[in-house]
Write a protein that holds these residues in place. Structure first.
Motif, PDB file in Angstrom:
ATOM      1  N   HIS A   1       0.853  -1.186   0.000  1.00 26.83           N
ATOM      2  CA  HIS A   1       0.000   0.000   0.000  1.00 26.83           C
ATOM      3  C   HIS A   1       0.892   1.241   0.000  1.00 26.83           C
ATOM      4  O   HIS A   1       1.609   1.502   0.970  1.00 26.83           O
ATOM      5  N   LEU A   2       0.816   2.006  -1.070  1.00 28.42           N
ATOM      6  CA  LEU A   2       1.801   3.064  -1.298  1.00 28.42           C
ATOM      7  C   LEU A   2       1.688   4.244  -0.336  1.00 28.42           C
ATOM      8  O   LEU A   2       2.634   5.023  -0.222  1.00 28.42           O
ATOM      9  N   SER A   3       0.565   4.386   0.338  1.00 29.74           N
ATOM     10  CA  SER A   3       0.415   5.498   1.282  1.00 29.74           C
ATOM     11  C   SER A   3       0.789   5.092   2.705  1.00 29.74           C
ATOM     12  O   SER A   3       0.628   5.881   3.640  1.00 29.74           O
ATOM     13  N   SER A   4       1.315   3.884   2.890  1.00 32.52           N
ATOM     14  CA  SER A   4       1.546   3.372   4.242  1.00 32.52           C
ATOM     15  C   SER A   4       2.896   3.765   4.821  1.00 32.52           C
ATOM     16  O   SER A   4       3.149   3.512   5.995  1.00 32.52           O
ATOM     17  N   TRP A   5       3.763   4.360   4.012  1.00 31.66           N
ATOM     18  CA  TRP A   5       5.056   4.789   4.549  1.00 31.66           C
ATOM     19  C   TRP A   5       5.393   6.190   4.054  1.00 31.66           C
ATOM     20  O   TRP A   5       4.813   6.690   3.097  1.00 31.66           O
TER      21      TRP A   5
ATOM     22  N   VAL B   1       8.662  10.521 -14.893  1.00 30.57           N
ATOM     23  CA  VAL B   1       8.914   9.080 -14.830  1.00 30.57           C
ATOM     24  C   VAL B   1       7.650   8.365 -14.357  1.00 30.57           C
ATOM     25  O   VAL B   1       7.033   8.764 -13.365  1.00 30.57           O
ATOM     26  N   GLU B   2       7.256   7.312 -15.053  1.00 31.45           N
ATOM     27  CA  GLU B   2       6.068   6.564 -14.687  1.00 31.45           C
ATOM     28  C   GLU B   2       6.226   5.903 -13.320  1.00 31.45           C
ATOM     29  O   GLU B   2       7.333   5.563 -12.906  1.00 31.45           O
ATOM     30  N   ARG B   3       5.090   5.713 -12.656  1.00 32.36           N
ATOM     31  CA  ARG B   3       5.106   5.149 -11.304  1.00 32.36           C
ATOM     32  C   ARG B   3       5.873   3.831 -11.235  1.00 32.36           C
ATOM     33  O   ARG B   3       6.772   3.674 -10.395  1.00 32.36           O
ATOM     34  N   ASP B   4       5.531   2.874 -12.084  1.00 31.77           N
ATOM     35  CA  ASP B   4       6.167   1.564 -11.986  1.00 31.77           C
ATOM     36  C   ASP B   4       7.651   1.614 -12.336  1.00 31.77           C
ATOM     37  O   ASP B   4       8.440   0.820 -11.816  1.00 31.77           O
TER      38      ASP B   4
ATOM     39  N   THR C   1      13.141   0.987 -10.302  1.00 30.86           N
ATOM     40  CA  THR C   1      14.499   1.541 -10.376  1.00 30.86           C
ATOM     41  C   THR C   1      15.049   1.915  -9.006  1.00 30.86           C
ATOM     42  O   THR C   1      16.219   1.653  -8.702  1.00 30.86           O
ATOM     43  N   PHE C   2      14.198   2.520  -8.172  1.00 28.88           N
ATOM     44  CA  PHE C   2      14.636   3.045  -6.877  1.00 28.88           C
ATOM     45  C   PHE C   2      13.984   2.285  -5.726  1.00 28.88           C
ATOM     46  O   PHE C   2      12.986   1.576  -5.907  1.00 28.88           O
ATOM     47  N   ASN C   3      14.526   2.480  -4.515  1.00 32.19           N
ATOM     48  CA  ASN C   3      13.936   1.811  -3.348  1.00 32.19           C
ATOM     49  C   ASN C   3      12.702   2.537  -2.820  1.00 32.19           C
ATOM     50  O   ASN C   3      11.956   1.985  -2.004  1.00 32.19           O
ATOM     51  N   MET C   4      12.494   3.786  -3.253  1.00 31.83           N
ATOM     52  CA  MET C   4      11.315   4.583  -2.908  1.00 31.83           C
ATOM     53  C   MET C   4      11.111   4.737  -1.398  1.00 31.83           C
ATOM     54  O   MET C   4       9.988   4.837  -0.897  1.00 31.83           O
ATOM     55  N   GLY C   5      12.218   4.772  -0.678  1.00 29.98           N
ATOM     56  CA  GLY C   5      12.153   5.025   0.760  1.00 29.98           C
ATOM     57  C   GLY C   5      12.136   3.797   1.634  1.00 29.98           C
ATOM     58  O   GLY C   5      12.088   3.913   2.861  1.00 29.98           O
ATOM     59  N   ILE C   6      12.188   2.603   1.022  1.00 26.01           N
ATOM     60  CA  ILE C   6      12.190   1.351   1.784  1.00 26.01           C
ATOM     61  C   ILE C   6      13.453   0.561   1.448  1.00 26.01           C
ATOM     62  O   ILE C   6      13.653   0.158   0.310  1.00 26.01           O
ATOM     63  N   GLY C   7      14.292   0.329   2.461  1.00 26.35           N
ATOM     64  CA  GLY C   7      15.550  -0.367   2.223  1.00 26.35           C
ATOM     65  C   GLY C   7      15.480  -1.860   2.461  1.00 26.35           C
ATOM     66  O   GLY C   7      16.246  -2.628   1.876  1.00 26.35           O
ATOM     67  N   MET C   8      14.584  -2.284   3.333  1.00 21.04           N
ATOM     68  CA  MET C   8      14.397  -3.701   3.649  1.00 21.04           C
ATOM     69  C   MET C   8      12.910  -3.985   3.805  1.00 21.04           C
ATOM     70  O   MET C   8      12.164  -3.154   4.346  1.00 21.04           O
ATOM     71  N   VAL C   9      12.489  -5.164   3.345  1.00 20.40           N
ATOM     72  CA  VAL C   9      11.115  -5.628   3.556  1.00 20.40           C
ATOM     73  C   VAL C   9      11.172  -6.967   4.272  1.00 20.40           C
ATOM     74  O   VAL C   9      11.869  -7.888   3.828  1.00 20.40           O
ATOM     75  N   LEU C  10      10.431  -7.075   5.379  1.00 21.39           N
ATOM     76  CA  LEU C  10      10.390  -8.289   6.185  1.00 21.39           C
ATOM     77  C   LEU C  10       8.987  -8.888   6.120  1.00 21.39           C
ATOM     78  O   LEU C  10       7.999  -8.167   6.308  1.00 21.39           O
ATOM     79  N   ALA C  11       8.898 -10.172   5.840  1.00 18.82           N
ATOM     80  CA  ALA C  11       7.625 -10.899   5.919  1.00 18.82           C
ATOM     81  C   ALA C  11       7.556 -11.573   7.273  1.00 18.82           C
ATOM     82  O   ALA C  11       8.426 -12.373   7.618  1.00 18.82           O
TER      83      ALA C  11
ATOM     84  N   VAL D   1       4.125  -1.069   8.706  1.00 15.99           N
ATOM     85  CA  VAL D   1       3.486  -2.161   7.982  1.00 15.99           C
ATOM     86  C   VAL D   1       3.109  -1.599   6.618  1.00 15.99           C
ATOM     87  O   VAL D   1       2.301  -0.670   6.521  1.00 15.99           O
ATOM     88  N   ILE D   2       3.717  -2.134   5.574  1.00 14.62           N
ATOM     89  CA  ILE D   2       3.496  -1.573   4.240  1.00 14.62           C
ATOM     90  C   ILE D   2       2.650  -2.475   3.352  1.00 14.62           C
ATOM     91  O   ILE D   2       2.361  -2.127   2.205  1.00 14.62           O
ATOM     92  N   GLY D   3       2.226  -3.633   3.881  1.00 19.22           N
ATOM     93  CA  GLY D   3       1.399  -4.508   3.058  1.00 19.22           C
ATOM     94  C   GLY D   3       1.255  -5.881   3.681  1.00 19.22           C
ATOM     95  O   GLY D   3       1.527  -6.087   4.875  1.00 19.22           O
TER      96      GLY D   3
END
Length: 350
Positions: A272-276, A291-294, A299-309, A331-333
């Motif tokens: 969810h893109l508004s969660s961080w 530059v298109e969203r996708d 290309t970039f990390n967009m502010g998130i360096g690590m994702v943990l499940a 919690v981003i998703g």
């Protein structure tokens, strides 16, 4: 044919400068040593004694990487003390995602002409990165290559080795539908996407290296040379008390390409893109190049360096722990079922 004597220095390689450089970096290297290090710098190989009593069934995990075209920014700004942190970060962050504690690191510095002070500044950053990661800098190679690199440019590569018990390896196989995705904030671009970033900043926006980066109160150099965040200590702290199902280091390929690398078949990462909190830097770059969203998220990390499940029941406690350790985490998703032949990542607006 001339009878004039020619030396190695005449050909562009200064052995005396190399010796001076080694003497300058010795205390920097020693500051990273762990008890397992068995030799001082200067040997043909680094010696490290693995404490096998600490592990039931130790598995070595290795990683290698470089800094990429972020080095171009360092050349333009003549700022060299942070790229060494990037070098270490890109390697140790890759191995900690498998649950491995980084043990030691080696570097490779290649340049057209060795400037001992500049080289020492680079190694100062490498040593700082190793201290942040808790690993020892036990060796490296400095190559002076006149005619191959220009006199004022260099390249960096690094190699890290860590260890994890076999039954504690994190490989994503335990990820299941309903798990939550925790995102840990990046410090900026980290060390990916700089070919596009440089094109946008210097060609589209026409900014100079010492100009203010819009909306940040910092110069272009300061913004673009912000070192990659090292997550080792925070993740190792979590692993003492919690089970992490899978971890993705968000490097080249961004969120769209890296999270699927740890997903088992039938699972999708819905984010969810508004969660961080997305740093302004990324919005400025997107607007500058339309530059298109996708494309941005690939290309970039967009502010998130690590994702943990992680398991849903552990999520709140782990967030509190991470934020208490000085990280910014959200919690981003969540993990959802992935229909056959569908994309394994889903970006949801709002």
């Amino acid at each position: 044919m001339s009878d004039q004597r020619i030396t190695y220095k005449d050909a562009g390689v200064d052995i005396a400068a190399g010796n001076s450089f080694v003497n300058m970096i010795k205390p920097l290297v020693k500051s990273t040593f762990r008890p397992e290090v068995m030799a001082e710098i200067g040997g043909f190989g680094g010696l490290f004694s693995l404490n096998t009593t600490k592990y039931k069934n130790p598995v070595l995990v290795s990683g290698t990487d470089g800094v990429g075209t972020k080095l171009k920014i360092a050349f333009m700004a003549d700022m060299h003390e942070t790229v060494g942190i990037d070098l270490v970060a890109m390697c140790v962050n890759d191995i900690v995602v498998q649950g491995a504690e980084p043990l030691f690191f080696l570097d490779y510095l290649a340049t057209g002409r060795l400037h001992p002070e500049k080289g020492a500044a680079i190694v100062k950053g490498i040593a700082e990165g190793c201290r942040q990661a808790g690993c020892a800098l036990i060796g490296g190679e400095t190559a002076e290559m006149p005619g191959f690199y220009s006199d004022d440019e260099y390249d960096l590569a690094g190699f890290a080795v860590g260890v994890v018990d076999r039954d504690r390896i994190i490989d994503g196989s335990g990820i299941s539908v309903g798990n939550r995705l925790i995102g840990i904030a990046s410090s900026g671009l980290h060390s990916n996407g700089y070919s596009l970033a440089r094109k946008l900043v210097f060609e589209r926006m026409g900014l100079a290296i010492d100009a203010e980066f819009p909306g940040t109160g910092r110069t272009v150099a300061e913004e673009l040379l912000t070192p990659t965040r090292i997550y080792v200590r925070s993740i190792m702290n979590l692993l003492k008390d919690y089970s992490i199902k899978g971890i993705a280091h968000i490097t080249g390929g961004g969120l769209l390409e890296n999270v699927p690398r740890v997903l088992p078949k039938g699972c999708r990462a819905t984010m969810h893109l508004s969660s961080w909190e997305r740093p302004l830097l990324f919005d400025v770059l997107a607007e500058a190049g339309n530059v298109e969203r996708d494309e941005m998220y690939r290309t970039f990390n967009m502010g998130i360096g690590m994702v943990l499940a992680v398991a849903e029941q552990d999520c709140d406690d782990m967030l509190d722990r991470l934020n208490g350790l000085g990280e910014h985490a959200w919690v981003i998703g969540e993990i959802t079922a992935c229909p056959e032949n569908s994309d394994p990542t889903q970006l949801v607006e709002g």
